[in-house]
Design a protein around this motif. Structure first.
Motif, PDB file in Angstrom:
ATOM      1  N   ASP A 335      40.664  36.598  44.628  1.00 52.92           N
ATOM      2  CA  ASP A 335      42.002  36.462  44.042  1.00 52.92           C
ATOM      3  C   ASP A 335      43.143  36.697  45.025  1.00 52.92           C
ATOM      4  O   ASP A 335      44.251  37.069  44.639  1.00 52.92           O
ATOM      5  N   PHE A 336      42.881  36.470  46.298  1.00 51.75           N
ATOM      6  CA  PHE A 336      43.938  36.331  47.296  1.00 51.75           C
ATOM      7  C   PHE A 336      43.474  35.268  48.288  1.00 51.75           C
ATOM      8  O   PHE A 336      42.271  35.120  48.537  1.00 51.75           O
ATOM      9  N   PRO A 337      44.409  34.494  48.869  1.00 52.52           N
ATOM     10  CA  PRO A 337      44.027  33.284  49.599  1.00 52.52           C
ATOM     11  C   PRO A 337      43.700  33.445  51.074  1.00 52.52           C
ATOM     12  O   PRO A 337      43.413  32.452  51.745  1.00 52.52           O
ATOM     13  N   VAL A 338      43.741  34.658  51.613  1.00 51.91           N
ATOM     14  CA  VAL A 338      43.349  34.877  53.003  1.00 51.91           C
ATOM     15  C   VAL A 338      41.826  34.863  53.050  1.00 51.91           C
ATOM     16  O   VAL A 338      41.168  35.636  52.359  1.00 51.91           O
ATOM     17  N   ASN A 339      41.264  33.968  53.847  1.00 55.11           N
ATOM     18  CA  ASN A 339      39.815  33.771  53.808  1.00 55.11           C
ATOM     19  C   ASN A 339      39.079  34.670  54.798  1.00 55.11           C
ATOM     20  O   ASN A 339      39.666  35.147  55.783  1.00 55.11           O
ATOM     21  N   PRO A 340      37.787  34.928  54.570  1.00 56.44           N
ATOM     22  CA  PRO A 340      37.022  35.865  55.400  1.00 56.44           C
ATOM     23  C   PRO A 340      36.876  35.442  56.858  1.00 56.44           C
ATOM     24  O   PRO A 340      36.469  36.257  57.689  1.00 56.44           O
ATOM     25  N   GLY A 341      37.208  34.204  57.189  1.00 59.99           N
ATOM     26  CA  GLY A 341      37.124  33.765  58.573  1.00 59.99           C
ATOM     27  C   GLY A 341      38.305  34.200  59.418  1.00 59.99           C
ATOM     28  O   GLY A 341      38.286  34.055  60.642  1.00 59.99           O
ATOM     29  N   LEU A 342      39.350  34.745  58.790  1.00 62.74           N
ATOM     30  CA  LEU A 342      40.532  35.187  59.518  1.00 62.74           C
ATOM     31  C   LEU A 342      40.438  36.675  59.845  1.00 62.74           C
ATOM     32  O   LEU A 342      39.903  37.458  59.053  1.00 62.74           O
ATOM     33  N   PRO A 343      40.979  37.093  60.986  1.00 59.47           N
ATOM     34  CA  PRO A 343      40.913  38.514  61.359  1.00 59.47           C
ATOM     35  C   PRO A 343      41.736  39.413  60.443  1.00 59.47           C
ATOM     36  O   PRO A 343      41.564  40.631  60.474  1.00 59.47           O
ATOM     37  N   THR A 344      42.608  38.817  59.641  1.00 60.78           N
ATOM     38  CA  THR A 344      43.459  39.589  58.734  1.00 60.78           C
ATOM     39  C   THR A 344      42.897  39.628  57.319  1.00 60.78           C
ATOM     40  O   THR A 344      43.600  40.012  56.383  1.00 60.78           O
ATOM     41  N   TYR A 345      41.622  39.246  57.146  1.00 56.11           N
ATOM     42  CA  TYR A 345      40.991  39.366  55.824  1.00 56.11           C
ATOM     43  C   TYR A 345      40.740  40.840  55.525  1.00 56.11           C
ATOM     44  O   TYR A 345      40.236  41.586  56.377  1.00 56.11           O
ATOM     45  N   CYS A 346      41.069  41.263  54.300  1.00 57.51           N
ATOM     46  CA  CYS A 346      40.921  42.673  53.938  1.00 57.51           C
ATOM     47  C   CYS A 346      39.627  42.888  53.164  1.00 57.51           C
ATOM     48  O   CYS A 346      39.520  42.529  51.985  1.00 57.51           O
ATOM     49  N   TRP A 347      38.656  43.493  53.826  1.00 60.18           N
ATOM     50  CA  TRP A 347      37.348  43.738  53.219  1.00 60.18           C
ATOM     51  C   TRP A 347      37.364  44.950  52.296  1.00 60.18           C
ATOM     52  O   TRP A 347      36.411  45.161  51.525  1.00 60.18           O
ATOM     53  N   ASP A 348      38.410  45.765  52.345  1.00 61.15           N
ATOM     54  CA  ASP A 348      38.438  47.010  51.584  1.00 61.15           C
ATOM     55  C   ASP A 348      38.886  46.830  50.135  1.00 61.15           C
ATOM     56  O   ASP A 348      38.791  47.775  49.346  1.00 61.15           O
ATOM     57  N   ILE A 349      39.402  45.671  49.781  1.00 64.51           N
ATOM     58  CA  ILE A 349      39.865  45.456  48.409  1.00 64.51           C
ATOM     59  C   ILE A 349      38.653  45.276  47.492  1.00 64.51           C
ATOM     60  O   ILE A 349      37.790  44.437  47.755  1.00 64.51           O
ATOM     61  N   PRO A 350      38.544  46.056  46.416  1.00 64.28           N
ATOM     62  CA  PRO A 350      37.390  45.937  45.517  1.00 64.28           C
ATOM     63  C   PRO A 350      37.252  44.526  44.955  1.00 64.28           C
ATOM     64  O   PRO A 350      38.243  43.911  44.559  1.00 64.28           O
ATOM     65  N   GLN A 351      36.030  44.037  44.936  1.00 62.67           N
ATOM     66  CA  GLN A 351      35.760  42.692  44.457  1.00 62.67           C
ATOM     67  C   GLN A 351      35.902  42.617  42.935  1.00 62.67           C
ATOM     68  O   GLN A 351      35.316  43.409  42.203  1.00 62.67           O
ATOM     69  N   HIS A 352      36.711  41.670  42.446  1.00 61.20           N
ATOM     70  CA  HIS A 352      36.727  41.375  41.022  1.00 61.20           C
ATOM     71  C   HIS A 352      35.395  40.712  40.671  1.00 61.20           C
ATOM     72  O   HIS A 352      35.082  39.636  41.175  1.00 61.20           O
ATOM     73  N   SER A 353      34.618  41.347  39.827  1.00 60.47           N
ATOM     74  CA  SER A 353      33.290  40.850  39.505  1.00 60.47           C
ATOM     75  C   SER A 353      33.189  40.516  38.023  1.00 60.47           C
ATOM     76  O   SER A 353      34.065  40.876  37.218  1.00 60.47           O
ATOM     77  N   TYR A 354      32.127  39.829  37.671  1.00 61.04           N
ATOM     78  CA  TYR A 354      31.883  39.468  36.269  1.00 61.04           C
ATOM     79  C   TYR A 354      31.517  40.728  35.497  1.00 61.04           C
ATOM     80  O   TYR A 354      30.481  41.355  35.740  1.00 61.04           O
ATOM     81  N   ASP A 355      32.399  41.107  34.573  1.00 59.13           N
ATOM     82  CA  ASP A 355      32.207  42.333  33.805  1.00 59.13           C
ATOM     83  C   ASP A 355      32.746  42.092  32.395  1.00 59.13           C
ATOM     84  O   ASP A 355      33.923  42.365  32.120  1.00 59.13           O
ATOM     85  N   PRO A 356      31.920  41.554  31.487  1.00 57.02           N
ATOM     86  CA  PRO A 356      32.393  41.243  30.139  1.00 57.02           C
ATOM     87  C   PRO A 356      33.015  42.426  29.407  1.00 57.02           C
ATOM     88  O   PRO A 356      33.990  42.257  28.664  1.00 57.02           O
ATOM     89  N   GLU A 357      32.480  43.641  29.625  1.00 56.32           N
ATOM     90  CA  GLU A 357      33.034  44.807  28.942  1.00 56.32           C
ATOM     91  C   GLU A 357      34.447  45.105  29.431  1.00 56.32           C
ATOM     92  O   GLU A 357      35.348  45.401  28.640  1.00 56.32           O
TER      93      GLU A 357
END
Length: 532
Positions: A335-357
Motif C-alpha cells: 500500500d505504498f508505491p516505492v518498490n523493493p528494488g529501490l534503496p529507499t524501500y522501507c522494509w520495517d513497515i508492517p505488511q498489510h495481510s489477509y485478516d478477515p477478523e
C-alpha cells in the motif's frame, strides 16, 4: 579463455547491456577469434547485424478518443509509446536505471543541487526542419508548470523557479530547493517530452525523436515513419511503426501469434507460458515497480472513512493474487508505491495481510452493508480478475463488494477519480520521490485518491534535498508509513512487465523503467522475416 565469462557476456548482449561489437572486442582479448565470437552470438540467438527497413505493428491494451500527442495531457499506455516514437527528453535512463545522455550530453549542479547546467546536443533537428535549442526545452517545461496547467508532471516540475538559455546549446535551471534526482525526473517521465517553441495541442505532432507522424486518428491508429535526419544515425532500424490499441486480451494474443502484430505491450500472465511454449511468439518478463491499485477517494463518502480503507486493505490475500492473477510474475506490495528494488524501500513497515477478523473489526465501525467498486481492464489489465477475487475473499469479513464493470473506452475520463472506489495502474518509477509525488502530493492533478497530508508533503521536500543515504531512507520510511496507515491507495502487488514479440522481431529487451522497453525498442529493434 573463461567459458563462464564468455557465457556471462553473451547474456549481457542478449539483455541489451553489451553491444555486439564490444562483445567481440572483449572475446578477442580472451583469445577468441572474431569469426568464432560472431558464431557464438549467432548460436545464442543474437542476429549478426541489424536489418534496416520493414513495417512493424505495435499493440497496446488501450484505445480511446482522448488519445493525444500533447505531452501535458497524456494518460494512457498508447500515448506513452507514441511519445517514445516521436519525442526525445533532456536525459534518458538505461536498463540499470542510470541517467544517460539524450538531448543533453553533459550536466552538473552546484553542491546543494539547486542550480543545474545542461550542455545540449548540437545538430539536432525537429521533424519540421527547425533546429533544436535550449529555448525549446524551456518552452516545453513551461507548458507543464504555467498557471492553469493540469499536467500530471506539474508537481514534480513545480520546484523550477528559473530557466534560461546560455546560447543555443546550454541550459541553466534553478530549483527552489535542492534535488539530487533532478536529471532522473527529466529522463524518466514521458510527459517531459520536448516540443518546439510555440507547439500547441491540435498542431501536427513535431518532435526530435526517431519517428515522425504520418497520420493519426485518435481511438484508431497512428502511422510513423523513420525520420531521415534523426541525430542518432545508427538506430531506428524499422522504417514504419503502426501503433494501435487492442483492448481485448484474446484478440491481442491471437494477433501476436499470427504475426499480425510485432510487439504486444501486455501479455496476460496466465497465457504467457502457453504462448512461449507454442513457439509462435516470444515472451519477455521484466521485474519492475509497476503496480495495480484500488483507489479509495479520501474526499468523499464512503471511502473518506479510514475504517473503510483499513477494512479493505485486510480483505484480500495478496500472495494469492500474485500466484493466481500474475502467475508469479510479480511481488506482494504493501500500500505504498516505492518498490523493493529501490534503496529507499522501507522494509520495517508492517505488511498489510489477509485478516478477515481485523477487516470485520474495521468494517463493523462503518455501518455500511456494501460498497460499489467500478472496474475496467482499461484501468489495469488485472483489474477485473483481481477485483472478483477481492469480492470473494472480502465476504469472509462480512464485506459485500458490488463489482461494476464499466466501459473501457473513456475510462480515464468517466470513471477514474470520478467515483469513490475505482482502479488504476502505474508504470515503474526510478526514485521514491517520483513514485510518491505524482499520485499522492497534495493538489496534484494525478493525486488519484485525493489524499492530502501536510507532513507527507514536507517529507517529499526533505527527501529531495537529502544526500545522505541513511537519512534519506528514514525520511521516505516516514512518508510511506503515513500513506500505508492512512492513505487511499490499496496496492496489492508489483508486477513484472510481461510483453510479447513476434518471431521476426529482433533485439527487443524489456526495461524495469517503463513498459515497452522504456522507448528503447524504437531505437534498437529490427525485423528479420527469415525468423518468422
Amino acid at each position: 579463455m573463461s567459458e563462464n565469462q564468455i557465457n556471462w557476456m553473451i547474456d549481457q548482449v542478449k539483455a541489451g547491456k553489451l553491444a555486439r561489437r564490444e562483445f567481440i572486442g572483449r572475446a578477442s582479448a580472451l583469445g577468441v577469434g572474431v569469426v568464432a565470437a560472431g558464431s557464438m552470438l549467432t548460436r545464442a540467438g543474437v542476429a549478426e547485424e541489424p536489418i534496416w527497413g520493414g513495417e512493424a505493428n505495435f499493440a497496446t491494451e488501450y484505445t480511446g478518443a482522448e488519445e493525444t500527442y500533447d505531452p501535458t495531457k497524456m494518460t494512457n499506455s498508447t500515448d506513452i509509446q507514441r511519445a517514445y516514437q516521436t519525442y526525445n527528453r533532456v536525459t534518458n535512463l538505461d536498463r540499470d536505471m542510470n541517467v544517460v545522455p539524450n538531448l543533453a550530453v553533459e550536466w552538473e549542479s552546484t553542491n546543494d543541487a539547486t542550480e543545474w547546467t545542461f550542455k545540449l546536443r548540437e545538430g539536432v533537428e525537429f521533424h519540421n526542419g527547425k533546429t533544436f535549442s535550449a529555448e525549446d526545452i524551456i518552452y516545453s517545461i513551461q507548458e507543464h508548470i504555467k498557471e492553469g496547467s493540469e499536467s500530471p508532471s506539474k508537481p514534480v516540475l513545480a520546484p523550477i523557479i528559473d530557466m534560461k538559455a546560455d546560447g543555443p546549446n546550454v541550459l541553466k535551471i534553478t530549483l527552489d530547493s535542492g534535488n539530487a534526482d533532478f536529471p532522473v525526473i527529466l529522463a524518466h517521465d514521458y510527459h517531459t517530452s520536448i516540443v518546439p517553441v510555440g507547439w500547441k495541442d491540435g498542431d501536427h505532432p513535431v518532435g526530435t525523436g526517431p519517428y515522425s507522424v504520418t497520420s493519426f486518428t485518435p481511438g484508431l491508429e497512428s502511422v510513423q515513419e523513420r525520420f531521415a535526419n534523426y541525430w542518432n544515425e545508427d538506430s531506428a532500424y524499422v522504417s514504419t511503426w503502426i501503433t494501435r490499441g487492442i483492448p481485448d486480451n484474446a484478440a491481442r494474443n491471437s494477433a501476436l501469434q499470427s504475426g499480425s502484430i510485432d510487439i504486444s505491450l501486455r501479455v496476460e500472465p496466465r497465457v504467457a507460458a502457453l504462448l512461449e511454449q507454442s513457439g509462435t511468439a516470444k515472451v519477455h518478463s521484466t521485474p519492475s515497480g509497476s503496480y495495480f491499485v484500488w483507489d479509495m477517494m479520501c474526499d468523499r463518502a464512503p471511502t473518506d472513512d479510514i475504517n473503510v480503507r483499513l477494512a479493505l486493505k485486510h480483505a484480500v490475500d495478496r500472495q494469492y493474487l500474485v500466484d493466481n492473477v500474475l502467475q508469479g510474475h510479480g511481488l506482494v506490495a504493501n500500500d505504498f508505491p516505492v518498490n523493493p528494488g529501490l534503496p529507499t524501500y522501507c522494509w520495517d513497515i508492517p505488511q498489510h495481510s489477509y485478516d478477515p477478523e481485523k477487516a470485520k473489526f474495521y468494517w463493523d465501525k462503518t455501518g455500511l452493508s456494501s460498497i460499489d467498486l467500478a472496474v475496467s481492464n482499461a484501468g489495469h489489465a488485472a483489474s477485473v480478475d483481481s477485483s472478483v477475487i477481492l469480492q470473494e475473499q472480502a465476504r469472509a469479513a462480512g464485506i459485500e463488494i458490488n463489482v461494476n464493470r464499466v466501459p473501457d473506452d473513456g475510462y480515464w475520463s468517466h470513471t477514474w477519480m470520478q467515483v469513490p472506489f475505482n482502479v488504476s495502474g502505474w508504470n515503474s518509477r526510478p526514485t521514491a520521490d517520483l513514485a510518491l509525488t505524482l499520485p499522492h502530493a497534495c493538489g496534484g492533478s494525478w493525486n488519484e485518491t485525493a489524499w492530502c497530508n501536510e507532513r507527507f508533503d514536507e517529507l517529499l521536500v526533505l527527501g529531495r534535498k537529502e544526500t545522505d543515504a541513511d537519512k534519506r531512507l528514514e525520511i521516505y520510511c516516514e512518508a510511506c508509513t503515513l500513506l500505508h496507515d492512512d492513505g487511499g491507495a490499496f496496492i496489492p502487488f508489483f508486477q513484472n512487465y510481461v510483453e510479447g514479440t513476434s518471431l521476426r522481431t529482433q533485439n527487443y529487451h524489456g526495461s524495469p523503467a517503463f513498459s515497452g522497453g522504456a522507448g528503447w525498442a524504437f531505437e534498437e529493434v529490427w525485423l528479420d522475416d527469415a525468423q518468422a
